[in-house]
Every structure is written in C-alpha cells, then in structure tokens.
Design an enzyme around this catalytic site. Structure first.
Site, PDB file in Angstrom:
ATOM      1  N   ARG A 192       0.816  -1.207   0.000  1.00 41.60           N
ATOM      2  CA  ARG A 192       0.000   0.000   0.000  1.00 41.60           C
ATOM      3  C   ARG A 192       0.856   1.266   0.000  1.00 41.60           C
ATOM      4  NH1 ARG A 192      -3.723   0.556   4.593  1.00 41.60           N
ATOM      5  NH2 ARG A 192      -4.780   2.020   3.272  1.00 41.60           N
ATOM      6  N   ARG A 205       8.318   6.161  -5.069  1.00 42.32           N
ATOM      7  CA  ARG A 205       8.247   6.773  -6.405  1.00 42.32           C
ATOM      8  C   ARG A 205       9.573   7.450  -6.731  1.00 42.32           C
ATOM      9  NH1 ARG A 205       2.587   9.103  -5.499  1.00 42.32           N
ATOM     10  NH2 ARG A 205       1.467   7.162  -5.159  1.00 42.32           N
ATOM     11  N   ARG A 256      -7.032  -4.079  15.976  1.00 40.38           N
ATOM     12  CA  ARG A 256      -6.493  -2.854  16.550  1.00 40.38           C
ATOM     13  C   ARG A 256      -7.637  -1.861  16.678  1.00 40.38           C
ATOM     14  NH1 ARG A 256      -2.078  -3.295  19.017  1.00 40.38           N
ATOM     15  NH2 ARG A 256      -1.357  -1.169  18.538  1.00 40.38           N
ATOM     16  N   ARG A 258      -0.376   9.695  13.999  1.00 40.17           N
ATOM     17  CA  ARG A 258      -0.567  10.828  13.085  1.00 40.17           C
ATOM     18  C   ARG A 258      -1.486  11.861  13.702  1.00 40.17           C
ATOM     19  NH1 ARG A 258      -4.347   8.129   8.239  1.00 40.17           N
ATOM     20  NH2 ARG A 258      -5.871   7.173   9.624  1.00 40.17           N
ATOM     21  N   GLU A 274      -3.942  10.651  16.794  1.00 40.84           N
ATOM     22  CA  GLU A 274      -4.433   9.266  16.654  1.00 40.84           C
ATOM     23  C   GLU A 274      -3.476   8.275  17.308  1.00 40.84           C
ATOM     24  OE1 GLU A 274      -5.898   8.538  12.671  1.00 40.84           O
ATOM     25  OE2 GLU A 274      -5.269   6.448  12.784  1.00 40.84           O
ATOM     26  N   TYR A 332      -9.383  -5.684   5.811  1.00 39.99           N
ATOM     27  CA  TYR A 332      -9.346  -4.237   5.604  1.00 39.99           C
ATOM     28  C   TYR A 332      -9.857  -3.973   4.199  1.00 39.99           C
ATOM     29  CZ  TYR A 332      -8.353   0.524   4.780  1.00 39.99           C
ATOM     30  OH  TYR A 332      -8.546   1.844   4.466  1.00 39.99           O
ATOM     31  N   ASP A 373     -11.004  -0.768   1.555  1.00 42.99           N
ATOM     32  CA  ASP A 373     -11.291   0.630   1.280  1.00 42.99           C
ATOM     33  C   ASP A 373     -12.756   0.767   0.884  1.00 42.99           C
ATOM     34  OD1 ASP A 373      -9.008   2.118   1.853  1.00 42.99           O
ATOM     35  OD2 ASP A 373      -8.025   1.536  -0.021  1.00 42.99           O
TER      36      ASP A 373
HETATM   37  C1  LIG Z   1      -9.110   4.496  10.411  1.00 42.81           C
HETATM   38  C2  LIG Z   1      -9.673   4.122   9.087  1.00 42.81           C
HETATM   39  C3  LIG Z   1      -9.444   4.922   7.997  1.00 42.81           C
HETATM   40  C4  LIG Z   1      -9.968   4.585   6.757  1.00 42.81           C
HETATM   41  N1  LIG Z   1      -9.693   5.406   5.709  1.00 42.81           N
HETATM   42  C5  LIG Z   1     -10.178   5.091   4.499  1.00 42.81           C
HETATM   43  C6  LIG Z   1      -9.891   5.923   3.370  1.00 42.81           C
HETATM   44  O1  LIG Z   1      -9.194   6.937   3.482  1.00 42.81           O
HETATM   45  N2  LIG Z   1     -10.398   5.561   2.177  1.00 42.81           N
HETATM   46  C7  LIG Z   1     -11.184   4.443   2.006  1.00 42.81           C
HETATM   47  O2  LIG Z   1     -11.625   4.172   0.879  1.00 42.81           O
HETATM   48  N3  LIG Z   1     -11.493   3.656   3.072  1.00 42.81           N
HETATM   49  C8  LIG Z   1     -11.015   3.940   4.293  1.00 42.81           C
HETATM   50  N4  LIG Z   1     -11.317   3.147   5.364  1.00 42.81           N
HETATM   51  C9  LIG Z   1     -12.205   1.970   5.170  1.00 42.81           C
HETATM   52  C10 LIG Z   1     -13.705   2.281   5.397  1.00 42.81           C
HETATM   53  O3  LIG Z   1     -13.904   2.730   6.703  1.00 42.81           O
HETATM   54  C11 LIG Z   1     -14.508   1.004   5.105  1.00 42.81           C
HETATM   55  O4  LIG Z   1     -14.378   0.674   3.739  1.00 42.81           O
HETATM   56  C12 LIG Z   1     -15.998   1.086   5.427  1.00 42.81           C
HETATM   57  O5  LIG Z   1     -16.240   1.635   6.685  1.00 42.81           O
HETATM   58  C13 LIG Z   1     -16.607  -0.302   5.370  1.00 42.81           C
HETATM   59  O6  LIG Z   1     -18.008  -0.225   5.537  1.00 42.81           O
HETATM   60  P1  LIG Z   1     -18.795  -1.413   6.236  1.00 42.81           P
HETATM   61  O7  LIG Z   1     -20.230  -1.125   6.046  1.00 42.81           O
HETATM   62  O8  LIG Z   1     -18.267  -2.702   5.747  1.00 42.81           O
HETATM   63  O9  LIG Z   1     -18.382  -1.337   7.781  1.00 42.81           O
HETATM   64  P2  LIG Z   1     -18.611  -0.241   8.885  1.00 42.81           P
HETATM   65  O10 LIG Z   1     -18.384   1.127   8.356  1.00 42.81           O
HETATM   66  O11 LIG Z   1     -17.820  -0.670  10.057  1.00 42.81           O
HETATM   67  O12 LIG Z   1     -20.160  -0.369   9.221  1.00 42.81           O
HETATM   68  C14 LIG Z   1     -20.667  -1.444   9.970  1.00 42.81           C
HETATM   69  C15 LIG Z   1     -21.811  -0.916  10.822  1.00 42.81           C
HETATM   70  O13 LIG Z   1     -22.494  -2.009  11.410  1.00 42.81           O
HETATM   71  C16 LIG Z   1     -22.863  -1.659  12.720  1.00 42.81           C
HETATM   72  N5  LIG Z   1     -23.074  -2.927  13.429  1.00 42.81           N
HETATM   73  C17 LIG Z   1     -22.137  -3.851  13.740  1.00 42.81           C
HETATM   74  N6  LIG Z   1     -22.715  -4.915  14.327  1.00 42.81           N
HETATM   75  C18 LIG Z   1     -24.038  -4.664  14.371  1.00 42.81           C
HETATM   76  C19 LIG Z   1     -25.158  -5.401  14.842  1.00 42.81           C
HETATM   77  N7  LIG Z   1     -25.022  -6.632  15.377  1.00 42.81           N
HETATM   78  N8  LIG Z   1     -26.389  -4.845  14.731  1.00 42.81           N
HETATM   79  C20 LIG Z   1     -26.550  -3.615  14.185  1.00 42.81           C
HETATM   80  N9  LIG Z   1     -25.519  -2.871  13.734  1.00 42.81           N
HETATM   81  C21 LIG Z   1     -24.279  -3.401  13.802  1.00 42.81           C
HETATM   82  C22 LIG Z   1     -21.716  -0.824  13.219  1.00 42.81           C
HETATM   83  O14 LIG Z   1     -22.145   0.008  14.289  1.00 42.81           O
HETATM   84  C23 LIG Z   1     -21.361  -0.022  11.960  1.00 42.81           C
HETATM   85  O15 LIG Z   1     -22.053   1.187  11.911  1.00 42.81           O
HETATM   86  C24 LIG Z   1     -10.754   3.417   6.602  1.00 42.81           C
HETATM   87  C25 LIG Z   1     -10.985   2.595   7.699  1.00 42.81           C
HETATM   88  C26 LIG Z   1     -10.424   2.915   8.920  1.00 42.81           C
HETATM   89  C27 LIG Z   1     -10.639   1.990  10.071  1.00 42.81           C
END
Ligand SMILES: Cc1cc2nc3c(=O)[nH]c(=O)nc-3n(C[C@H](O)[C@H](O)[C@H](O)COP(=O)(O)OP(=O)(O)OC[C@H]3O[C@@H](n4cnc5c(N)ncnc54)[C@H](O)[C@@H]3O)c2cc1C
Length: 370
Positions: A175, A179, A251, A281, A302, A350, A352
């Site tokens: 990741r 360059r 984490r 950061r 963070e 993980y 995006d």
């Molecule tokens: C620190 C960080 C930085 C990031 N930066 C980037 C970035 O710059 N660019 C990028 O493209 N991606 C980034 N990402 C990735 C991005 O956050 C994810 O792609 C995205 O959040 C995934 O969506 P999701 O719906 O799978 O999960 P989530 O966003 O985690 O959503 C899951 C939801 O389910 C809910 N939930 C869980 N269990 C239950 C349950 N039993 N009942 C009801 N609700 C529940 C949770 O509360 C949550 O709201 C980053 C991730 C992190 C951790």
C-alpha cells in the site's frame, strides 16, 4: 429471488446500505438495524457545531478508486469535489513528503538525484539477498534499504500494530510504494475526491427508498435472524457466534481531539513515524474540505492499541503465522444458510470504501440472480 423477501441488515455502513438499495430497487422489503445512533458506519462525518468544520469522526476517509461503476454510483447520490491526498511525515525532527518520492529521498539523504540516480542509489541500499520477502520487514529492507525503513516504517509500524515487523505479512507494504519522481499523490487511482457534505449524506441517500426502513440505536443479534427471510451481517464475524471460539484480534484507535485558531499544522495528515512519539498521526479535518473556510480548526491525534471487548474494532490483525481462529469462524460462516457475512467486519478484511461498495454490489447482484 422472485417473490418479495423480508430482509434484515445488521449495520448501516456502506456495505449494508449498498446491498439494501440494490435489493429494495428489485422490490424486496429491507429492515436495517444499526446499533449506533447514526448511519454510515466508520465513514461517518459530522459538522463540529462550534467551528463548522466537517469532522471525519472515526478517522480520515479519502475516496479513491479505479472502478468506474463505483465512482459513477457514489456520484449519483452526492456531489464529489476534487481532492488529492498529500501526506507529510515528521521523523528525526524534520518533515518529509510521503509516500517516499524523489523529494523525500533527496531531502533525506541531502542529494540532488535524478530519477535514475535515485533508483540506482536505493537499489544499492536495498538488501538483495532477500529474494522472496515473507514479512513486512523483509519487504521493506528489500525495496528501500535500512535507512528509509527505520525512518518511515519501523517505528510507525510498531506503533500501529504493536508486533515485531517480522511477524507482519509482506503484503502490508504494497500500500505504500516508492516513487522515483516528484509525484506526492498518495493514491494511484484514476478517480479521487471528497463528498462535498461528507459521507453520511451519501449513506442516508442510499438508504432513502420506500422499501427500506432504518432503525438507529438497535442491534441485530444472531437470535433475530429467524425473523427474516435472509440477513446481511456487517457486524464482527466472531460477534455473530458470541465469540465462542475466542476473539479475532483487532487494533482499535483512540482519537485525542484538540482545537485551535487558524491553520494548526498546514496539511490534512501529518504522520509521526518515530517510535518515541506515542501517536501515529495528526489529522486536521478542515483541510479535507479545502473549498470551505473556517476560522477555527479541529484536529485528531491518533493512537493505535489492542482492541478490547468494549472498544471499536478498526483494523484486523493478520500475522505471518496464519489465521487459524479466523479459518474456524469462516468454515462455520460458509455453512450458514440464512445469513451472508459482508463488509470489513463480517469478512474480517481491511477494505477501502470502493472495495466495500464493489463487494456489496457483487453480493446483491449474486443474490438477485440466484
Ligand atoms: C481508520 C480508518 C481509515 C480509513 N480510511 C479510508 C480511506 O481513506 N479511504 C477508504 O476508501 N477507506 C477507508 N477506510 C475503510 C472504510 O472505513 C470502510 O471501507 C468502510 O467503513 C466499510 O463499511 P462497512 O459497512 O463494511 O463497515 P462499517 O463502516 O464498520 O459499518 C458497519 C456498521 O455495522 C454496525 N453494526 C455492527 N454490528 C451490528 C449489529 N449486530 N447490529 C446492528 N448494527 C451493527 C456498526 O455500528 C457499523 O455502523 C478506513 C478505515 C479505517 C478503520
């Protein structure tokens, strides 16, 4: 899926929102349960009432993709503004440009290398005896040599993962490429931008459909699955099974918020790569919306640490010795009939945002075709 089905969603993040929308448009009835008090999962953004700054509540999110269909999809729901992620790093009391590029190399080594000179120099520093890097450390030493590894990766990685970089898989470094030009755009993708009003309106609009009902502040449990014809579970995979085999390692992040006047650090993201600095950061949120202007500023310092039972799981921890526990949960998940595990927590990956949306589209379309 010919007849109208009664479908449940655990979570209102991007994964379930995209699946819900696809299935709702095909005529199914969707009930979304979200245990938090807002939609959008970890992409959630909200305006700080005092300063007006749009804050990325669970850490900075930049949208970038090569997937044109995904880009078109998100642009149908909200307006995206051009945004290029340019990250800086503080190490040894000096500031450099990331990802490691020609400016970083020239400033770090006090040189005026051309691209080919820099390439030859870095190759001379790299450890060529490592032919097939197995760990993160071997990958770094093979590609950039000890000096850049120590300055930019070793301490940062120790803080981020709290394990010896020898136990982390080599894939992590892919990741962060090097360059041999002055391009400091952090991402390689064709499309990159920021939703003008943040990510939460994007998810709200995805869920805004007559066949979708959203319940905030309500969790879905494995015991509730029988109430539905099918459930999409974007919560933790091990959580579905009551953690009965043990907890998958994650984490978590702590954000120490601070505010000030004007421009505090001059950029959106400043990494602190020295092991002696406890945080990884600092994010200054107003720089993620450069088209806005605010007198005050909101920053997040963070910190990364082991995720306990009460913490928010952020990054799955994959080690070189393998994921036996994960494999046990995955084997059970494959045998479930009424549940599909989706998203970053449901699949313990993980992902995006663009990858999340692509995976969600594929899951929904496979269900509709099946
Ligand atoms: C620190 C960080 C930085 C990031 N930066 C980037 C970035 O710059 N660019 C990028 O493209 N991606 C980034 N990402 C990735 C991005 O956050 C994810 O792609 C995205 O959040 C995934 O969506 P999701 O719906 O799978 O999960 P989530 O966003 O985690 O959503 C899951 C939801 O389910 C809910 N939930 C869980 N269990 C239950 C349950 N039993 N009942 C009801 N609700 C529940 C949770 O509360 C949550 O709201 C980053 C991730 C992190 C951790």
């Amino acid at each position: 899926m010919a007849k109208t089905l009664n479908i449940g969603m655990a979570g209102a993040g991007l994964s379930c929102a995209v699946i819900a929308r696809e299935l709702a448009e095909a005529g199914h009835r969707i009930t979304v349960l979200e245990k938090r008090l807002h939609v959008a999962g970890n992409c959630h953004t909200e305006r700080d009432p005092r300063s007006g700054v749009l804050v990325h509540v669970y850490g900075p999110h930049i949208f970038h993709t090569d997937d044109e269909e995904v880009w078109n999809l998100v642009n149908r729901y909200v307006t995206f503004r051009p945004y290029v992620n340019r990250v800086k790093a503080t190490t040894g009391g000096r500031v450099f440009s990331l990802p490691i590029n020609l400016l970083t190399i020239n400033q770090f080594f006090g040189k005026t290398f051309s691209p080919s000179e820099a390439r030859a120099f870095i190759e001379s520093r790299a450890d060529r005896s490592i032919t097939e890097p197995k760990s993160f450390e071997e990958q770094a030493l093979r590609f950039i040599g000890p000096e850049l590894y120590e300055a930019f990766f070793k301490g940062y990685t120790l803080k981020q993962w709290e394990v010896d970089p020898k136990r982390l898989p080599a894939s992590i470094l892919k990741r962060l490429p090097v360059r041999f030009n002055y391009d400091d755009n952090y991402f390689f993708h064709r499309f990159q931008g920021m939703p003008e009003e943040g990510y939460t309106p994007l998810v709200q609009r995805l869920l805004d459909h007559p066949n979708i009902t959203v319940h905030l502040g309500e969790g879905l449990a494995a015991a509730d699955v029988a109430r539905f014809d099918h459930v999409y579970w974007s919560g933790p995979l091990d959580g579905y099974y009551g953690f009965d085999e043990g907890r998958l390692p994650y984490r978590t992040l702590d954000f120490e918020r601070f505010e000030g006047e004007g421009d505090i650090q001059g950029c959106a993201v400043m990494n602190y790569t020295d092991a002696s600095v406890p945080y990884t950061r600092i994010t200054e949120h107003k720089h993620f919306a450069p088209w806005e202007s605010h007198e005050r500023s909101v920053c997040y310092r963070e910190f990364s640490r082991h995720c306990g039972p009460e913490d928010i799981p952020y990054y799955p921890v994959h080690l070189t010795e393998g994921d036996a526990l994960l494999q046990r949960y995955q084997a059970r998940a494959r045998n479930e009939r009424g549940v599909t595990f989706v998203g970053r927590l449901g699949t313990y990956r993980y992902m995006d945002m663009d990858v999340t949306i692509r995976a969600a589209l594929d899951v929904a379309r496979a269900a509709l075709a099946g």
